[in-house]
Structures are given as structure tokens and as C-alpha cells.
Design a protein around this motif. Structure first.
Motif, PDB file in Angstrom:
ATOM      1  N   ARG A 120       0.860  -1.187   0.000  1.00 45.39           N
ATOM      2  CA  ARG A 120       0.000   0.000   0.000  1.00 45.39           C
ATOM      3  C   ARG A 120       0.895   1.236   0.000  1.00 45.39           C
ATOM      4  O   ARG A 120       2.114   1.142   0.125  1.00 45.39           O
ATOM      5  N   GLU A 121       0.303   2.402  -0.072  1.00 50.75           N
ATOM      6  CA  GLU A 121       1.073   3.646  -0.179  1.00 50.75           C
ATOM      7  C   GLU A 121       2.098   3.828   0.943  1.00 50.75           C
ATOM      8  O   GLU A 121       3.249   4.175   0.668  1.00 50.75           O
ATOM      9  N   PRO A 122       1.759   3.559   2.224  1.00 50.91           N
ATOM     10  CA  PRO A 122       2.785   3.711   3.278  1.00 50.91           C
ATOM     11  C   PRO A 122       3.967   2.756   3.094  1.00 50.91           C
ATOM     12  O   PRO A 122       5.106   3.118   3.388  1.00 50.91           O
ATOM     13  N   ASP A 123       3.687   1.542   2.597  1.00 53.27           N
ATOM     14  CA  ASP A 123       4.766   0.576   2.347  1.00 53.27           C
ATOM     15  C   ASP A 123       5.710   1.092   1.265  1.00 53.27           C
ATOM     16  O   ASP A 123       6.926   0.985   1.372  1.00 53.27           O
ATOM     17  N   VAL A 124       5.121   1.661   0.214  1.00 57.23           N
ATOM     18  CA  VAL A 124       5.921   2.189  -0.891  1.00 57.23           C
ATOM     19  C   VAL A 124       6.766   3.364  -0.401  1.00 57.23           C
ATOM     20  O   VAL A 124       7.946   3.477  -0.744  1.00 57.23           O
ATOM     21  N   LYS A 125       6.181   4.229   0.425  1.00 58.78           N
ATOM     22  CA  LYS A 125       6.950   5.358   0.966  1.00 58.78           C
ATOM     23  C   LYS A 125       8.104   4.864   1.827  1.00 58.78           C
ATOM     24  O   LYS A 125       9.200   5.418   1.797  1.00 58.78           O
ATOM     25  N   ALA A 126       7.873   3.799   2.604  1.00 58.48           N
ATOM     26  CA  ALA A 126       8.943   3.234   3.439  1.00 58.48           C
ATOM     27  C   ALA A 126      10.072   2.696   2.561  1.00 58.48           C
ATOM     28  O   ALA A 126      11.257   2.868   2.878  1.00 58.48           O
ATOM     29  N   LEU A 127       9.731   2.045   1.452  1.00 54.80           N
ATOM     30  CA  LEU A 127      10.758   1.557   0.529  1.00 54.80           C
ATOM     31  C   LEU A 127      11.537   2.729  -0.076  1.00 54.80           C
ATOM     32  O   LEU A 127      12.744   2.645  -0.274  1.00 54.80           O
ATOM     33  N   GLY A 128      10.845   3.818  -0.352  1.00 60.76           N
ATOM     34  CA  GLY A 128      11.500   4.995  -0.915  1.00 60.76           C
ATOM     35  C   GLY A 128      12.459   5.648   0.060  1.00 60.76           C
ATOM     36  O   GLY A 128      13.403   6.320  -0.348  1.00 60.76           O
ATOM     37  N   ASP A 129      12.231   5.446   1.362  1.00 58.12           N
ATOM     38  CA  ASP A 129      13.111   6.037   2.375  1.00 58.12           C
ATOM     39  C   ASP A 129      14.403   5.257   2.564  1.00 58.12           C
ATOM     40  O   ASP A 129      15.334   5.752   3.208  1.00 58.12           O
ATOM     41  N   LEU A 130      14.452   4.042   2.032  1.00 56.39           N
ATOM     42  CA  LEU A 130      15.683   3.250   2.136  1.00 56.39           C
ATOM     43  C   LEU A 130      16.780   3.902   1.297  1.00 56.39           C
ATOM     44  O   LEU A 130      16.496   4.546   0.290  1.00 56.39           O
TER      45      LEU A 130
END
Length: 183
Positions: A120-130
Motif C-alpha cells: 500500500r502507499e505507506p509501504d511504498v513510501k517506506a521503501l522509498g526512504d531506504l
């Protein structure tokens, strides 16, 4: 002009080929984007090893129906969909998309799929923060360099320590001889 069956089969084959090389697929709602803006998005994604495919949801559905890894993507197939298919550095690709989204403010991420898992969107944002692949490689290289420097300093210190210890023993023996001759 409607697409022929051969065109549709070619599109599905291309989607399957691209998906087979991808590790992450993101679905965005691209309604309202101009051709120039889609081109800009594609240009931003290219350095990160990602492509943007705009195709009908039914064609993407056909492309993923036989592949367990991508089947959960079917939950996101609704409305105007553009697919960001990431081959290499997913963190850099997500950051490139986020930069584009901040500039255009017209798209919305619906979610994505990675390793057969729906994101979901929060998961994608977390991946982007890596950190990106380049950042991780730089961090590892820095750690290896620091370790090598510490080892070199330690190895260089051994002869100096040995020389100081031998000098101390020699000084002690000279001091002991001087006391014996004085007695």
C-alpha cells in the motif's frame, strides 16, 4: 482506431517480458497528466532502471494472470493506470516518482507489488526512504576503508611498540650494570 488482436498480444508479451525482469511494480493513477508530463516521468525513471507503461488494465490483467509473483497486482487494476516497473534500484525509482509527483501534483500512487506481496502507499513510501544502491555501496566502501585504515595503523604500531619494549629492556639492563659496577 481500435487495436488489433495482434497488437494486444504484442503488448501483453512486452508486459510479461518487462515484468519478468522487474522486482517491483507500482500502480499510479495518472488521470490528468499530459503527454509531456508522462514523458517527463519516464525520463526521470530511466536512470533508476525503471519504465513507465501506460496500458489498459485488462491487458495488464492478462499479462499477470499466469504469474503468481504478480497476480496480487490485479487488486490495483481500476481506473486510469500507469505501471512503474522497476528492474534495479527501487529506492531511487520511488524517489524519482515522488519528485515528479511533488512537481506535478496530479498523480496518486495506488500501491504496488514486490516479491508477490501487495504494498500500500505507506509501504511504498517506506521503501522509498531506504538508501539507494549507490548510497549503500558508498557506506560499505567507507566502512571497509575505515577498517583497513585501523588495521594498517595497528600493524604499523607493532614494530614501534616492539622497538620501545626492546629499548626499555636495554635501558633497564644498562641501569642494572651501572649499579653493579658502582658497588
Amino acid at each position: 482506431m481500435p487495436r488489433t488482436i495482434e497488437d494486444k498480444k504484442a503488448i501483453v508479451a512486452d508486459l510479461k517480458e518487462t515484468l519478468s525482469q522487474s522486482q517491483l511494480a507500482l500502480v499510479i493513477d495518472y488521470q490528468g497528466l499530459t503527454v509531456a508530463e508522462i514523458t517527463d516521468l519516464r525520463r526521470r525513471l530511466r536512470p533508476a532502471g525503471a519504465v513507465c507503461k501506460v496500458t489498459k488494465n485488462t491487458l495488464m490483467g492478462i499479462a499477470i494472470q499466469d504469474d503468481e509473483k504478480w497476480q496480487v497486482l490485479s487488486e490495483l487494476l481500476k481506473g486510469s493506470s500507469a505501471f512503474l516497473l522497476v528492474k534495479d534500484d527501487f529506492s531511487a525509482a520511488i524517489k524519482a516518482y515522488q519528485d515528479f509527483q511533488k512537481a506535478s501534483k496530479k498523480t496518486e500512487i495506488r500501491g504496488g507489488v514486490m516479491e508477490g506481496r501487495l504494498l500500500r502507499e505507506p509501504d511504498v513510501k517506506a521503501l522509498g526512504d531506504l538508501p539507494s544502491k549507490e548510497q549503500l555501496m558508498a557506506q560499505i566502501a567507507g566502512a571497509i576503508n575505515a577498517l583497513a585504515t585501523k588495521i594498517a595503523v595497528g600493524i604499523n604500531e607493532v614494530p614501534g611498540s616492539l622497538a620501545r619494549a626492546l629499548q626499555a629492556v636495554a635501558d633497564q639492563e644498562k641501569g642494572g650494570e651501572g649499579e653493579e659496577s658502582a658497588s
